[in-house]
Design a protein around this motif. Structure first.
Motif, PDB file in Angstrom:
ATOM      1  N   GLY A   1      10.213   4.992   5.875  1.00  0.00           N
ATOM      2  CA  GLY A   1       9.583   4.806   4.570  1.00  0.00           C
ATOM      3  C   GLY A   1       8.161   5.308   4.462  1.00  0.00           C
ATOM      4  N   ILE A   2       7.595   5.847   5.556  1.00  0.00           N
ATOM      5  CA  ILE A   2       6.217   6.366   5.549  1.00  0.00           C
ATOM      6  C   ILE A   2       6.264   7.894   5.533  1.00  0.00           C
ATOM      7  CG2 ILE A   2       4.003   6.466   6.759  1.00  0.00           C
ATOM      8  CD1 ILE A   2       4.597   3.666   5.836  1.00  0.00           C
ATOM      9  N   PRO A   3       5.683   8.562   4.531  1.00  0.00           N
ATOM     10  CA  PRO A   3       5.580  10.026   4.561  1.00  0.00           C
ATOM     11  C   PRO A   3       4.573  10.461   5.637  1.00  0.00           C
ATOM     12  CG  PRO A   3       5.303   9.170   2.324  1.00  0.00           C
ATOM     13  CD  PRO A   3       5.192   8.002   3.259  1.00  0.00           C
TER      14      PRO A   3
ATOM     15  N   TYR B   1      -4.251  30.587   8.572  1.00  0.00           N
ATOM     16  CA  TYR B   1      -3.006  30.013   8.054  1.00  0.00           C
ATOM     17  C   TYR B   1      -2.869  28.558   8.487  1.00  0.00           C
ATOM     18  CZ  TYR B   1       1.960  28.770   8.137  1.00  0.00           C
ATOM     19  OH  TYR B   1       3.155  28.114   7.989  1.00  0.00           O
ATOM     20  N   ALA B   2      -2.431  27.715   7.558  1.00  0.00           N
ATOM     21  CA  ALA B   2      -2.077  26.327   7.880  1.00  0.00           C
ATOM     22  C   ALA B   2      -0.789  25.978   7.155  1.00  0.00           C
ATOM     23  CB  ALA B   2      -3.194  25.370   7.481  1.00  0.00           C
ATOM     24  N   GLY B   3       0.260  25.711   7.895  1.00  0.00           N
ATOM     25  CA  GLY B   3       1.493  25.224   7.297  1.00  0.00           C
ATOM     26  C   GLY B   3       1.450  23.716   7.192  1.00  0.00           C
ATOM     27  N   VAL B   4       2.112  23.182   6.175  1.00  0.00           N
ATOM     28  CA  VAL B   4       2.235  21.733   6.023  1.00  0.00           C
ATOM     29  C   VAL B   4       3.712  21.387   6.094  1.00  0.00           C
ATOM     30  CG1 VAL B   4       1.806  19.721   4.569  1.00  0.00           C
ATOM     31  CG2 VAL B   4       0.157  21.613   4.598  1.00  0.00           C
ATOM     32  N   GLU B   5       4.085  20.553   7.063  1.00  0.00           N
ATOM     33  CA  GLU B   5       5.468  20.119   7.225  1.00  0.00           C
ATOM     34  C   GLU B   5       5.537  18.603   7.085  1.00  0.00           C
ATOM     35  OE1 GLU B   5       7.272  21.908  10.641  1.00  0.00           O
ATOM     36  OE2 GLU B   5       6.686  23.921  10.022  1.00  0.00           O
ATOM     37  N   TYR B   6       6.729  18.132   6.783  1.00  0.00           N
ATOM     38  CA  TYR B   6       6.851  16.748   6.305  1.00  0.00           C
ATOM     39  C   TYR B   6       8.108  16.078   6.860  1.00  0.00           C
ATOM     40  CZ  TYR B   6       8.460  13.268   2.837  1.00  0.00           C
ATOM     41  OH  TYR B   6       8.953  12.143   2.216  1.00  0.00           O
ATOM     42  N   ILE B   7       7.977  14.787   7.129  1.00  0.00           N
ATOM     43  CA  ILE B   7       9.137  13.952   7.439  1.00  0.00           C
ATOM     44  C   ILE B   7       8.837  12.564   6.888  1.00  0.00           C
ATOM     45  CG2 ILE B   7       8.249  13.183   9.691  1.00  0.00           C
ATOM     46  CD1 ILE B   7      11.095  13.231  10.764  1.00  0.00           C
ATOM     47  N   GLU B   8       9.873  11.869   6.458  1.00  0.00           N
ATOM     48  CA  GLU B   8       9.689  10.465   6.086  1.00  0.00           C
ATOM     49  C   GLU B   8      10.246   9.623   7.218  1.00  0.00           C
ATOM     50  OE1 GLU B   8      11.341   7.472   2.709  1.00  0.00           O
ATOM     51  OE2 GLU B   8      10.133   9.163   1.983  1.00  0.00           O
ATOM     52  N   TYR B   9       9.382   8.787   7.804  1.00  0.00           N
ATOM     53  CA  TYR B   9       9.786   7.964   8.936  1.00  0.00           C
ATOM     54  C   TYR B   9       9.645   6.494   8.562  1.00  0.00           C
ATOM     55  CZ  TYR B   9       9.888   5.767  13.528  1.00  0.00           C
ATOM     56  OH  TYR B   9      10.210   4.956  14.591  1.00  0.00           O
TER      57      TYR B   9
ATOM     58  N   VAL C   1       0.848  -1.197   0.000  1.00  0.00           N
ATOM     59  CA  VAL C   1       0.000   0.000   0.000  1.00  0.00           C
ATOM     60  C   VAL C   1       0.887   1.252   0.000  1.00  0.00           C
ATOM     61  CG1 VAL C   1      -1.764   1.285   1.274  1.00  0.00           C
ATOM     62  CG2 VAL C   1      -1.818  -1.211   1.247  1.00  0.00           C
ATOM     63  N   ASP C   2       0.500   2.248  -0.795  1.00  0.00           N
ATOM     64  CA  ASP C   2       1.109   3.578  -0.741  1.00  0.00           C
ATOM     65  C   ASP C   2       0.371   4.344   0.348  1.00  0.00           C
ATOM     66  OD1 ASP C   2       2.089   6.113  -1.084  1.00  0.00           O
ATOM     67  OD2 ASP C   2       1.534   6.294  -3.204  1.00  0.00           O
ATOM     68  N   VAL C   3       0.949   4.373   1.554  1.00  0.00           N
ATOM     69  CA  VAL C   3       0.242   4.918   2.715  1.00  0.00           C
ATOM     70  C   VAL C   3       0.970   6.140   3.250  1.00  0.00           C
ATOM     71  CG1 VAL C   3       1.390   3.289   4.275  1.00  0.00           C
ATOM     72  CG2 VAL C   3      -0.743   4.346   4.986  1.00  0.00           C
ATOM     73  N   ARG C   4       0.197   7.145   3.644  1.00  0.00           N
ATOM     74  CA  ARG C   4       0.734   8.362   4.223  1.00  0.00           C
ATOM     75  C   ARG C   4      -0.089   8.705   5.463  1.00  0.00           C
ATOM     76  NH1 ARG C   4       2.244  11.932  -1.234  1.00  0.00           N
ATOM     77  NH2 ARG C   4       2.993  10.116  -2.437  1.00  0.00           N
ATOM     78  N   VAL C   5       0.483   9.549   6.328  1.00  0.00           N
ATOM     79  CA  VAL C   5      -0.141   9.872   7.617  1.00  0.00           C
ATOM     80  C   VAL C   5      -0.170  11.392   7.771  1.00  0.00           C
ATOM     81  CG1 VAL C   5       0.039   9.632  10.132  1.00  0.00           C
ATOM     82  CG2 VAL C   5       0.700   7.723   8.642  1.00  0.00           C
ATOM     83  N   VAL C   6      -1.263  11.923   8.352  1.00  0.00           N
ATOM     84  CA  VAL C   6      -1.378  13.353   8.658  1.00  0.00           C
ATOM     85  C   VAL C   6      -1.742  13.527  10.129  1.00  0.00           C
ATOM     86  CG1 VAL C   6      -2.424  15.562   8.050  1.00  0.00           C
ATOM     87  CG2 VAL C   6      -2.233  13.775   6.330  1.00  0.00           C
ATOM     88  N   LEU C   7      -1.049  14.468  10.791  1.00  0.00           N
ATOM     89  CA  LEU C   7      -1.240  14.764  12.212  1.00  0.00           C
ATOM     90  C   LEU C   7      -1.202  16.269  12.426  1.00  0.00           C
ATOM     91  CD1 LEU C   7       1.643  12.434  13.451  1.00  0.00           C
ATOM     92  CD2 LEU C   7      -0.782  11.849  13.573  1.00  0.00           C
ATOM     93  N   PRO C   8      -1.722  16.758  13.554  1.00  0.00           N
ATOM     94  CA  PRO C   8      -1.420  18.131  13.963  1.00  0.00           C
ATOM     95  C   PRO C   8       0.045  18.226  14.417  1.00  0.00           C
ATOM     96  CG  PRO C   8      -3.371  17.272  15.103  1.00  0.00           C
ATOM     97  CD  PRO C   8      -2.670  16.107  14.484  1.00  0.00           C
ATOM     98  N   LYS C   9       0.636  19.409  14.240  1.00  0.00           N
ATOM     99  CA  LYS C   9       1.984  19.635  14.750  1.00  0.00           C
ATOM    100  C   LYS C   9       1.868  20.268  16.133  1.00  0.00           C
ATOM    101  CE  LYS C   9       6.335  22.077  14.099  1.00  0.00           C
ATOM    102  NZ  LYS C   9       6.984  23.258  13.473  1.00  0.00           N
ATOM    103  N   TYR C  10       2.089  19.467  17.171  1.00  0.00           N
ATOM    104  CA  TYR C  10       1.938  19.931  18.541  1.00  0.00           C
ATOM    105  C   TYR C  10       3.238  20.531  19.076  1.00  0.00           C
ATOM    106  CZ  TYR C  10      -2.255  16.935  18.576  1.00  0.00           C
ATOM    107  OH  TYR C  10      -3.460  16.345  18.298  1.00  0.00           O
ATOM    108  N   GLU C  11       3.073  21.440  20.019  1.00  0.00           N
ATOM    109  CA  GLU C  11       4.228  22.057  20.667  1.00  0.00           C
ATOM    110  C   GLU C  11       5.086  21.030  21.391  1.00  0.00           C
ATOM    111  OE1 GLU C  11       6.939  24.614  22.593  1.00  0.00           O
ATOM    112  OE2 GLU C  11       5.737  24.820  20.773  1.00  0.00           O
TER     113      GLU C  11
END
Length: 476
Positions: free
Chosen positions: A81-83, A71-79, A35-45
């Motif tokens: 192999g999962i974006p 305003y909503a920023g989108v930030e990214y990390i690959e962990y 599966v090509d799977v990705r995850v989205v979360l809030p960026k918490y302090e």
């Protein structure tokens, strides 16, 4: 197959409960199945700085929120192999805790709407939008209302997973127009209305293509008034699109042979397991005895987890029975005090540890012969699964995921991997504990029980296969 997982917490980035473990492990298991799977979360302090430093700024969005534009920023990390993507807005998420604020509705309306805006901007479009718990409950609603005309969303399916029906996201009706840009037409029983308020989770239950929860028994239970938290009627109506899939555990992470937290790593050796018991007895100031059965508890100290039952009979158990008990956890003040007083009365039998430590929790699993989990309700439960992995026989009430994963040991057939009781009753629990202690002192039966426990496998690979079958079924 492309799947976007959306939730409010995820290991290793941020965690308050079992939801984070699911979001941390299920995507990996799905990825291993293609599966090509990705995850989205809030960026918490309160994410660790080590993760914040690695985030890459992807894009900036303008999120509509009622009459405002935020305003909503989108930030990214690959962990591994999962974006993983993070929705950033310091006004909403730069706070000391994840949950529990007066503007909770606004924070998570913003999060849901920002996820939808992000999907509009992306070239990548998921086949399945998989939403977890009430904090993401508006995604299926928005997909079928504000975003129903977006061409690339046509054919996208939604799955909503209930991790705990007790927490639903219930807010005043004013949120409907002020934050969601809906009119009174959305105040209907088949949309968001809930006893004059609005209910995020109810919206998901009405609009998602499929609903899952985290065990088969819990899926049945929540369709009844006792467990249904006033949503049992909706769930009965959607029963054909409701399934239970038991969570797994990461059997490499939870591996007593490779666990750096343990004084004596082991695979199936009860001799080495007993060495862990004697080590923790020494650390906690309990009498060092290999022959005494140790009962472990690792839990939030809340009513749901059965601490009313424990409080009712724990003195009777510790006065009359040759056992030791080690507890680790934090929670409601009344239970913390009760358990501290129990230790004061029984200092040679009870060790109460009002804190949480991941490494110490593993030491408790490894040291304990029995693991007590008498929950009033339990959607899935992870404690009993870790206990099984560490060869600690669970003592559980037959509810939710506990009923699906722990089967009562039958001395006649030699089958079963733990001890269970059906009624939410303190003395039924006490009787079951005493039966377990009695079996502990029967070496042949105990060895057979341990063999059964060694065969108990609850991995994410199995759970992911069931989710894959579900995803595919929605496109048939």
């Amino acid at each position: 197959m492309k799947v976007l997982m959306v939730g409010s917490e995820c290991t290793p980035f941020i965690k308050t409960g079992g939801l984070a473990d699911v979001l941390g492990s299920l995507p990996q298991a799905l990825k291993s199945q293609g599966v090509d799977v990705r995850v989205v979360l809030p960026k918490y302090e309160n994410m660790d700085d080590e993760w914040k430093r690695q985030l890459i700024h992807e894009e900036e969005l303008t999120t509509p929120l009622g009459w405002r534009q935020q305003y909503a920023g989108v930030e990214y990390i690959e962990y591994e192999g999962i974006p993983v993507y993070f929705i950033d807005n310091e006004y909403y998420f730069k706070r000391s805790n994840l949950y529990g604020y007066d503007d909770e509705a606004e924070r998570f309306v913003f999060f849901n709407r920002s996820v939808m805006e992000m999907l509009v901007s992306w070239d990548w479009t998921p086949d399945v939008l998989h939403c977890h718990d009430w904090q993401t409950g508006l995604l299926p609603v928005f997909l079928h209302t504000h975003y129903k005309e977006v061409e690339k969303f046509q054919g996208m399916k939604t799955v909503f997973t209930i991790h705990n029906l007790k927490y639903q996201g219930i807010f005043a009706q004013s949120v409907l127009h002020d934050l969601m840009d809906f009119d009174e037409g959305m105040m209907r029983e088949d949309t968001l209305e809930f006893f004059g308020n609005i209910n995020f989770m109810k919206g998901a239950l009405n609009y998602a293509d499929f609903i899952t929860t985290v065990s088969e028994t819990y899926a049945e239970e929540i369709q009844t008034p006792y467990y249904g938290e006033n949503l049992d009627g909706v769930l009965r109506m959607r029963s054909n699109e409701l399934v239970g899939i038991v969570n797994g555990i990461d059997d490499q992470n939870y591996n007593p042979m490779k666990d750096d937290s343990l004084a004596f790593p082991y695979r199936s050796s009860l001799i080495k397991k007993a060495q862990n018991k004697m080590w923790i007895q020494e650390q906690l100031g309990l009498p060092v005895r290999k022959d005494v059965p140790m009962i472990g508890i690792v839990s939030r100290l809340v009513e749901q987890k059965g601490f009313d039952l424990i409080g009712r009979v724990i003195d009777e158990l510790l006065y009359h029975d040759d056992v030791q008990m080690v507890l680790l956890g934090t929670g409601e003040y009344q239970y913390e005090q009760m358990l501290q007083w129990v230790q004061d009365r029984h200092p040679t039998k009870m060790s109460t540890n009002i804190r949480f430590s991941e490494s110490f929790s593993r030491q408790v699993y490894a040291a304990s012969d029995l693991f007590l989990m008498p929950s009033r309700f339990e959607p899935c439960g992870i404690g009993q699964l870790i206990a099984l992995r560490y060869l600690s026989a669970p003592i559980v009430r037959e509810t939710g995921g506990l009923a699906d994963t722990v089967k009562a040991y039958d001395e006649k057939t030699g089958e079963g991997n733990g001890f269970t009781f059906a009624n939410y009753n303190a003395h039924d629990m006490l009787f079951t504990i005493r039966r377990a202690v009695e079996l502990y002192h029967e070496p042949a039966s105990w060895q057979n029980l341990i063999k059964n426990i060694c065969k108990s496998k609850f991995t994410w690979k199995d759970s992911a296969s069931q989710y894959m079958d579900l995803y595919r079924s929605m496109f048939e």
